[in-house]
Design an enzyme around this catalytic site. Structure first.
Site, PDB file in Angstrom:
ATOM      1  N   PRO A 190       0.797  -1.229   0.000  1.00 56.80           N
ATOM      2  CG  PRO A 190      -0.108  -1.107   2.134  1.00 56.80           C
ATOM      3  CD  PRO A 190       0.539  -2.056   1.199  1.00 56.80           C
TER       4      PRO A 190
ATOM      5  CD  GLU B 127      -1.489  -6.816  10.205  1.00 60.06           C
ATOM      6  OE1 GLU B 127      -1.440  -5.579  10.054  1.00 60.06           O
ATOM      7  OE2 GLU B 127      -2.547  -7.460  10.125  1.00 60.06           O
TER       8      GLU B 127
ATOM      9  NE  ARG C 113      -5.172  -3.737 -22.356  1.00 59.46           N
ATOM     10  CZ  ARG C 113      -6.179  -4.429 -22.899  1.00 59.46           C
ATOM     11  NH1 ARG C 113      -6.445  -5.640 -22.500  1.00 59.46           N
ATOM     12  NH2 ARG C 113      -6.917  -3.908 -23.850  1.00 59.46           N
TER      13      ARG C 113
ATOM     14  CG  ASP D 151      -6.978  -0.474 -24.342  1.00 55.41           C
ATOM     15  OD1 ASP D 151      -7.963  -0.699 -25.066  1.00 55.41           O
ATOM     16  OD2 ASP D 151      -6.129  -1.338 -24.054  1.00 55.41           O
TER      17      ASP D 151
END
Length: 253
Positions: free
Chosen positions: A88, A115, A153, A168
């Protein structure tokens, strides 16, 4: 490109290679992909990969020894690869980062659990961190698969059309325009006439205008970051003229 994923649940990632665009990329040799089970590198009888955190606190922390051994094995197989932990606190993954990664010959993705990982692994083994958003996941596998999908991709030859990836959303800094297919009328809703007329240039201008409008309504921040082309400025000025006429008409009532 060689992709190695370090995980406690290799079966999750192995299934990912077996479908759709990922399967095609593997079969045609655009990527070689493998999942390494971190548990295989634990040396105790029960293959323990986590332990209680020093200093107390909730949850468990991934032990450094098995993960370090797994990373070193992966680096031996892919010596040029960055070792990227899905975490994160990592830099935010976006289309620009995906494009940077697609140019690399090798990548190693580490999927954390519990954690997190022992911080001492950052000294010599983990070289980068990526986050796919500000929310909590049970583990890094889903995040790693999202990164792999977005990167793969962009590798030439993976998608059907030569320009498919460049059309895209986010590839050119805009959201993609609406799409339509047959039938021309569905439950009373019609395909825009300009797309049925067969005039390529008019269709392309409509798509660009629709892309700009969708971005303006849903993600105006993308427009603030973008250097507009002359055609885009012309389209948006036409909106301004239309709005001015509407406002002038409203004032007359």
């Amino acid at each position: 490109m060689q992709i190695l994923v370090l995980t406690l649940f290799p079966e999750m990632v192995d299934a990912f290679w077996s479908h759709g665009i990922m399967r095609k990329a593997v079969e045609q040799g655009s990527i070689t992909a493998a999942a390494l089970n971190i548990r295989d590198f634990a040396t105790d009888r029960h293959q323990v990969t986590d332990d209680r955190p020093y200093g107390g606190g909730s949850g468990m922390v991934m032990k450094p020894e098995p993960l370090a051994a797994a990373i070193r094995t992966a680096r031996a197989r892919a010596p040029a690869a960055p070792v990227i932990l899905m975490a994160p606190q990592g830099r935010m993954f976006c289309q620009t980062v995906a494009r940077e990664m697609a140019a690399l010959p090798e990548i190693i993705l580490v999927c954390g659990r519990y954690e997190g990982v022992d911080d001492r692994l950052y000294r010599d083994l983990i070289t980068d961190e990526l986050s796919i958003g500000d929310y909590v996941l049970t583990g890094g596998e889903v995040a790693a698969m999202a990164v792999i999908d977005a990167v793969t991709r962009l590798i030439p030859g993976v998608l059907g059309g030569a320009d498919s990836a460049e059309r895209d959303s986010f590839s050119n800094g805009l959201l993609e325009h609406p799409h339509y297919t047959r039938p021309p009328v569905f439950e009373g809703a019609e395909v825009p006439e300009v797309l049925l007329a067969g005039h390529h240039r008019n269709s392309e201008r409509w798509r660009l205008a629709a892309s700009l409008m969708r971005t303006f309504v849903n993600r105006p921040d993308l427009l603030r970051q973008r250097v507009l082309t002359d055609e885009e400025i012309d389209i948006m000025r036409s909106w301004q003229d239309d709005l001015s006429r509407l406002l002038d008409k409203a004032k007359s009532y």
